[in-house]
Design a protein around this motif. Structure first.
Motif, mmCIF file in Angstrom:
data_model
loop_
_atom_site.group_PDB
_atom_site.id
_atom_site.type_symbol
_atom_site.label_atom_id
_atom_site.label_comp_id
_atom_site.label_asym_id
_atom_site.label_seq_id
_atom_site.Cartn_x
_atom_site.Cartn_y
_atom_site.Cartn_z
ATOM 1 N N LEU A 38 0.574 -1.180 0.115
ATOM 2 C CA LEU A 38 0.065 -0.034 0.274
ATOM 3 C C LEU A 38 0.664 1.172 -0.124
ATOM 4 O O LEU A 38 0.825 2.512 -0.744
ATOM 5 C CB LEU A 38 -0.632 0.185 0.967
ATOM 6 C CG LEU A 38 -2.064 -1.047 1.361
ATOM 7 C CD1 LEU A 38 -3.038 -0.706 1.966
ATOM 8 C CD2 LEU A 38 -2.737 -0.222 0.018
ATOM 9 N N GLN A 39 1.748 1.315 0.544
ATOM 10 C CA GLN A 39 3.218 2.394 0.607
ATOM 11 C C GLN A 39 3.358 2.506 -0.492
ATOM 12 O O GLN A 39 3.921 3.791 -0.661
ATOM 13 C CB GLN A 39 4.121 2.037 1.614
ATOM 14 C CG GLN A 39 4.549 3.195 1.944
ATOM 15 C CD GLN A 39 4.307 4.648 2.206
ATOM 16 O OE1 GLN A 39 3.207 4.667 3.464
ATOM 17 N NE2 GLN A 39 4.579 5.996 1.618
ATOM 18 N N TRP A 45 1.982 9.231 -5.135
ATOM 19 C CA TRP A 45 0.595 9.377 -5.747
ATOM 20 C C TRP A 45 0.031 11.362 -5.554
ATOM 21 O O TRP A 45 -0.952 11.676 -6.905
ATOM 22 C CB TRP A 45 -0.367 9.331 -4.498
ATOM 23 C CG TRP A 45 -1.768 9.673 -4.013
ATOM 24 C CD1 TRP A 45 -2.505 8.981 -5.932
ATOM 25 C CD2 TRP A 45 -2.835 10.533 -4.433
ATOM 26 N NE1 TRP A 45 -4.132 8.634 -5.547
ATOM 27 C CE2 TRP A 45 -4.000 10.259 -4.267
ATOM 28 C CE3 TRP A 45 -2.649 11.498 -2.780
ATOM 29 C CZ2 TRP A 45 -5.157 10.700 -4.216
ATOM 30 C CZ3 TRP A 45 -3.915 11.709 -3.062
ATOM 31 C CH2 TRP A 45 -4.717 11.771 -3.290
ATOM 32 N N HIS A 46 0.627 12.238 -5.072
ATOM 33 C CA HIS A 46 -0.166 13.841 -4.785
ATOM 34 C C HIS A 46 0.755 13.929 -6.186
ATOM 35 O O HIS A 46 -0.078 15.037 -6.930
ATOM 36 C CB HIS A 46 0.575 14.826 -3.706
ATOM 37 C CG HIS A 46 0.389 13.744 -2.748
ATOM 38 N ND1 HIS A 46 0.438 13.070 -1.681
ATOM 39 C CD2 HIS A 46 -1.142 14.772 -1.841
ATOM 40 C CE1 HIS A 46 -0.221 13.359 -0.356
ATOM 41 N NE2 HIS A 46 -1.323 14.120 -0.435
ATOM 42 N N ASN A 50 1.999 7.428 -9.313
ATOM 43 C CA ASN A 50 2.626 6.374 -8.668
ATOM 44 C C ASN A 50 2.307 5.523 -9.593
ATOM 45 O O ASN A 50 1.130 5.967 -10.629
ATOM 46 C CB ASN A 50 1.528 6.544 -6.955
ATOM 47 C CG ASN A 50 0.356 6.792 -7.200
ATOM 48 O OD1 ASN A 50 -0.881 7.557 -8.367
ATOM 49 N ND2 ASN A 50 -0.894 5.976 -6.927
ATOM 50 N N SER A 51 2.403 3.767 -8.368
ATOM 51 C CA SER A 51 1.652 3.267 -9.455
ATOM 52 C C SER A 51 1.210 1.930 -8.904
ATOM 53 O O SER A 51 1.746 1.687 -7.651
ATOM 54 C CB SER A 51 3.821 2.461 -10.005
ATOM 55 O OG SER A 51 2.880 0.925 -10.385
ATOM 56 N N TYR A 52 0.509 1.758 -9.088
ATOM 57 C CA TYR A 52 -0.690 0.879 -8.535
ATOM 58 C C TYR A 52 -0.203 -0.713 -8.960
ATOM 59 O O TYR A 52 -0.417 -1.742 -7.691
ATOM 60 C CB TYR A 52 -1.809 1.109 -9.104
ATOM 61 C CG TYR A 52 -2.884 2.077 -8.463
ATOM 62 C CD1 TYR A 52 -3.129 2.227 -7.361
ATOM 63 C CD2 TYR A 52 -2.908 3.190 -9.662
ATOM 64 C CE1 TYR A 52 -3.698 3.686 -7.392
ATOM 65 C CE2 TYR A 52 -3.116 4.201 -9.981
ATOM 66 C CZ TYR A 52 -4.063 4.334 -7.971
ATOM 67 O OH TYR A 52 -4.175 5.458 -8.154
ATOM 68 N N GLU A 53 1.065 -1.206 -9.349
ATOM 69 C CA GLU A 53 1.286 -2.693 -9.759
ATOM 70 C C GLU A 53 1.409 -3.200 -8.408
ATOM 71 O O GLU A 53 1.683 -4.236 -8.718
ATOM 72 C CB GLU A 53 2.740 -2.030 -10.422
ATOM 73 C CG GLU A 53 3.325 -4.122 -11.490
ATOM 74 C CD GLU A 53 4.308 -3.941 -12.375
ATOM 75 O OE1 GLU A 53 4.464 -4.795 -12.298
ATOM 76 O OE2 GLU A 53 4.707 -2.763 -12.717
#
Length: 147
Positions: A38-39, A45-46, A50-53
């Motif tokens: 999660l981190q 992200w802001h 970011n990567s959700y992978e």
């Protein structure tokens, strides 16, 4: 809440393993990894970079684990002709790593605690399993040295 919604989306997409295997429990067992991914997925992200992978890979691994556990349970329950001690034996043999009495009871809910204990004693005498630790933290592993 997000995990509950994810489970609902899985059901609607035909992935019903969560009805039989607790995905929440699997996540709880690996909660350190869960929070790490999660981190990792939230970095930058802001900035929208970011990567959700990492999170997707983790969650897919959890679902795969749930299907493996479900398959293992179904295999043991549908194997005809096996006695209860033989089912306990196969449960331990098919488990990678150690297993506790509570986990055996979870995988074989129709077998009594006494039967499990008796079978564990017999399997230890035959040298088929190895007892690890003692007391509250007792677990067992299949003795793979003779294979």
């Amino acid at each position: 809440m997000s995990r509950l919604i994810t489970l609902l989306l899985l059901y609607r997409s035909g992935y019903i393993v969560g009805k039989y295997i607790s995905i929440e429990k699997l996540i709880e067992k690996t909660k350190e990894t869960y929070y790490e991914v999660l981190q990792e997925s939230s970095v930058n992200w802001h900035e929208g970079a970011n990567s959700y992978e990492p999170f997707v890979k983790y969650y897919l691994g959890v679902i795969l684990n749930a299907y493996r556990e479900f398959s293992s349970r179904v295999k043991l329950l549908t194997t005809s002709g096996l006695s209860k001690p033989d089912r306990i034996r196969e449960t331990i043999k098919e488990t990678l790593g150690k297993i506790t009495i509570a986990e055996i009871m979870q995988k074989c809910p129709d077998i009594s605690h006494v039967t499990i204990q008796r079978t564990l004693v017999d399997l230890r005498k035959k040298g088929e399993i190895i007892k690890i630790s003692g007391g509250r933290y007792t677990s067992y592993v299949w003795n793979r040295e003779d294979e």
